[in-house]
Design a protein around this motif. Structure first.
Motif, mmCIF file in Angstrom:
data_model
loop_
_atom_site.group_PDB
_atom_site.id
_atom_site.type_symbol
_atom_site.label_atom_id
_atom_site.label_comp_id
_atom_site.label_asym_id
_atom_site.label_seq_id
_atom_site.Cartn_x
_atom_site.Cartn_y
_atom_site.Cartn_z
ATOM 1 N N SER B 55 12.067 6.585 -7.822
ATOM 2 C CA SER B 55 11.505 5.369 -8.433
ATOM 3 C C SER B 55 11.228 5.504 -9.919
ATOM 4 O O SER B 55 10.926 4.518 -10.586
ATOM 5 C CB SER B 55 10.185 4.987 -7.750
ATOM 6 N N GLU B 154 7.514 5.525 2.492
ATOM 7 C CA GLU B 154 8.522 4.744 1.782
ATOM 8 C C GLU B 154 7.819 3.849 0.787
ATOM 9 O O GLU B 154 6.872 3.152 1.138
ATOM 10 C CB GLU B 154 9.280 3.842 2.757
ATOM 11 N N GLU B 156 7.806 0.688 -1.665
ATOM 12 C CA GLU B 156 8.472 -0.565 -2.016
ATOM 13 C C GLU B 156 7.763 -1.133 -3.232
ATOM 14 O O GLU B 156 6.842 -0.545 -3.751
ATOM 15 C CB GLU B 156 8.380 -1.560 -0.841
ATOM 16 N N GLN B 157 8.208 -2.311 -3.656
ATOM 17 C CA GLN B 157 7.558 -2.957 -4.781
ATOM 18 C C GLN B 157 6.109 -3.278 -4.397
ATOM 19 O O GLN B 157 5.880 -4.108 -3.520
ATOM 20 C CB GLN B 157 8.329 -4.255 -5.111
ATOM 21 N N THR B 161 4.897 2.008 2.820
ATOM 22 C CA THR B 161 4.951 2.089 4.269
ATOM 23 C C THR B 161 4.809 3.559 4.641
ATOM 24 O O THR B 161 5.500 4.411 4.084
ATOM 25 C CB THR B 161 6.278 1.519 4.797
ATOM 26 N N ARG B 174 1.054 -0.176 6.514
ATOM 27 C CA ARG B 174 1.571 -0.715 5.257
ATOM 28 C C ARG B 174 0.407 -0.961 4.308
ATOM 29 O O ARG B 174 -0.443 -1.788 4.574
ATOM 30 C CB ARG B 174 2.363 -2.005 5.497
#
Ligand SMILES: Cc1cc2nc3c(=O)[nH]c(=O)nc-3n(C[C@H](O)[C@H](O)[C@H](O)COP(=O)(O)OP(=O)(O)OC[C@H]3O[C@@H](n4cnc5c(N)ncnc54)[C@H](O)[C@@H]3O)c2cc1C
Ligand SMILES: Nc1ncnc2c1ncn2[C@@H]1O[C@H](COP(=O)(O)O)[C@@H](O)[C@H]1O
Lengths: 320, 256
Positions: B55, B154, B156-157, B161, B174
């Motif tokens: 990222s 994981e 994400e924006q 998660t 989450r």
């Protein structure tokens, strides 16, 4: 005053460690003092009778829409509010992932100390014994707190068996900010449960002495002949020879099989704490001075790549 | 997406087959021992470096410990961390409450100077004291969501998660960022230092923070070793010749 025990459960299935925590709670309770339980979640009234049979006189049904599934922050906040409102003298939880996590969340909110993995508690003296180093060391400590919070080391005490007592179930509705749902379980994935390391009757375990991932073939073969599974040491997982799910020890799995075969494993203390609960240990090692050899019930001195194939051949010969 | 990730690590001794205690029984006799980073935290550092690699962003490592804990910070830099912070404690080990408040204070001051961390990683529990709480207490002090026992992440924006292993499989969480997670060994396989990593670890300037020691409520009195019953090991033989006696034993034990 009372002693309050947090019930660890997953959507109504209570863990055996909860009954072990009840055992510690019953051992510290004063004459005539009630033993109470905190049951967090929705629709759990049906569990109160069983807890009554195990010596709990009052069950607090801690309910709110966001408590319908596990979430460490919501559970910790709900327990903290119950503790303020019901005023117990001691709060005890099982030392499971959830028990430790919820108690830490509550202790942070209460700004009070928390002792985890306790095996003995002298309430009058405020003194306790807890596990360190994954169980290879004991710590004697003083818990200086107006309201002691403890979790009980798993499988250090026997679980309290069910019986015939009764409990009163009363509802408690905490005031929970909807934002606390941010750490709730949102999904589950179930993996097929074959024979697992934690429950297999035989574990054939390999260490650095196996020499590489291919070397495990003979351990696999022996394990399958014995209806067991393969385990390994941390050196093996660190080298990428086996997945971490096979690792036995302080930062792996604790096993308690009928037979643990340690092949090419030296017996470092962090490995030993993972296998010491086995009923029998057999070491196969080229070094007669290896700690695993002196701690084992049975030992063979030699190269595991000679010993294991001979053992497999002998089993096959006898089985015809 | 460029993320600022912080990892809190602890320097611990690495005992071998036996733990030897000092005469006052308050700590391990470390005269003949090496030191390491708690295994869960080694994996937390690796996870942070992987997040940075996919990222973008930076990885900071933070420890509270003696001057010698520089060794663990430099090691983290050698495997990909960018910045290292040491809260110096030359005195006795602090209890979990005192550790947490010192760590939280250091994080606040780092964030004031350089902006918030999107993600803070801890180990599930420290190897030596195993209190299962420093990460939770720090997250609460900072008002951030925290889940412990994580074996999969994981990014994400704006959210994370995370997976936590259970007896049946795993649970999924989450969390909105900024978030805090406690990581377990097995989430990844940590890499070894590279040559460039080693050079970077020699050059990195370690930021120091003074400690204002507080007292927590859990006071160590003394350590002891659990009693082990002595066993008389039955020698089954040497090499391949031992096979018949091994198989006899398997039959006796009822596993064959
Ligand atoms: C905080 C912490 C947590 C840890 N957690 C764990 C953990 O969960 N699990 C774990 O296992 N370790 C753990 N460790 C690592 C542990 O300290 C040891 O490094 C590790 O257990 C050693 O693995 P080993 O026995 O395979 O290797 P070694 O110690 O190198 O031993 C190899 C053995 O194999 C024998 N051998 C070599 N060749 C052969 C052959 N051909 N045939 C037969 N024998 C042979 C040797 O004589 C020796 O005894 C942890 C360490 C720390 C600091
Ligand atoms: N002295 C310390 N310095 C930095 N981080 C720490 C320290 N002690 C504990 N931690 C972190 O907090 C986690 C939980 O520790 P504990 O509550 O002791 O089990 C560890 O895995 C580390 O990530």
């Amino acid at each position: 005053m009372s002693v309050l025990v947090l019930v660890d459960h997953d959507r109504g299935t209570v863990t055996v460690e909860t009954y072990e925590a009840l055992n510690l709670a019953r051992s510290v309770i004063a004459e005539g003092e009630p033993l109470e339980a905190a049951l967090i979640g929705t629709g759990l009234r049906g569990l109160a009778a069983d807890l009554g049979g195990r010596g709990v006189s009052k069950v607090h049904l801690v309910d709110d829409p966001i408590l319908d599934d596990y979430g460490p922050e919501a559970w910790g906040e709900a327990l903290a509010q119950l503790v303020v409102s019901s005023g117990p003298a001691v709060v005890i939880a099982p030392g499971t992932d959830r028990g430790n996590e919820v108690m830490a969340q509550m202790a942070a909110r209460a700004e009070l100390p928390l002792a985890v993995n306790v095996v003995a508690y002298d309430r009058a003296a405020g003194n306790l014994t807890r596990l360190r180093w994954g169980g290879s060391l004991l710590e004697n400590a003083v818990l200086n707190s107006p309201l002691p919070f403890l979790t009980v080391a798993p499988h250090a005490l026997d679980p309290v068996e069910p019986g015939s007592g009764e409990s009163e179930a009363i509802e408690f509705s905490p005031l929970l900010d909807a934002g606390l749902a941010r750490t709730k379980v949102v999904d589950r994935v179930t993996l097929s449960a074959g024979a697992t390391l934690a429950t297999a009757p035989v574990v054939v375990s390999g260490g650095r002495g196996v020499g590489g991932s291919e070397g495990f073939a003979v351990l696999e073969e022996l394990a399958s002949l014995l209806g067991g599974v393969v385990g390994c040491s941390r050196v093996v997982t660190n080298n990428g020879w086996r997945p971490h799910a096979d690792q036995v020890g302080q930062t792996g799995t604790r096993v308690a099989p009928t037979l643990y075969m340690a092949c090419g494993i030296s017996g470092a203390i962090q490995h030993w704490v993972g296998c010491m609960a086995a009923k029998n240990i057999m070491a196969i090692n080229i070094d007669p001075e290896a700690p695993m050899v002196s701690k084992a019930d049975y030992a063979v001195i030699g190269d595991l790549h000679e010993v294991l194939p001979a053992v497999v051949a002998e089993i096959k010969r006898r089985q015809g | 997406m460029s993320l600022r990730v912080l990892v809190c690590v602890k320097r611990v001794p690495a005992p071998g087959a036996e733990i030897v205690l000092t005469d006052d029984r308050k700590r391990l006799d470390t005269e003949f021992l090496g030191f390491t980073t708690s295994p869960h935290e080694e994996c937390a550092v690796e996870e942070a470096v992987r997040i940075k690699e996919s990222s973008g962003g930076t990885v900071t490592v933070l420890t509270l410990g003696p001057e010698e804990a520089e060794e663990q910070l430099r090691y983290a830099v050698s495997v990909g961390a960018d910045q290292a912070v040491l809260i110096v404690n030359q005195g006795d080990d602090l209890d979990p409450q005192a550790t947490s408040s010192a760590v939280a204070a250091a994080i606040r001051s780092l964030e004031e100077a350089e902006g918030p961390f999107n993600l803070i990683l801890f180990g599930n529990e420290s190897a030596d004291s195993g209190g299962y709480q420093v990460g939770v207490r720090v997250a609460f002090a900072l008002g951030r969501p925290m889940v412990n026992g994580i074996k999969g992440i994981e990014v994400e924006q704006g959210s994370i998660t995370a997976r936590r292993a259970t007896d049946a499989g795993f649970e999924v969480y989450r969390l909105p960022m900024p978030a805090v997670l406690g990581v377990k060994e097995g989430i990844n396989l940590p890499r070894y230092p590279t040559l460039t990593g080693r050079l970077a670890s020699k050059k990195v300037v370690i930021e120091r923070r003074e400690l204002t020691p507080e007292r927590g409520g859990l006071e160590l009195v003394e350590l002891s070793r659990p009693v082990q019953q002595k066993v008389d090991t039955v020698m089954l033989g040497r090499g391949a010749d031992a096979a018949p006696r091994v198989v006899d034993t398997l039959v006796e034990l009822g596993v064959l």
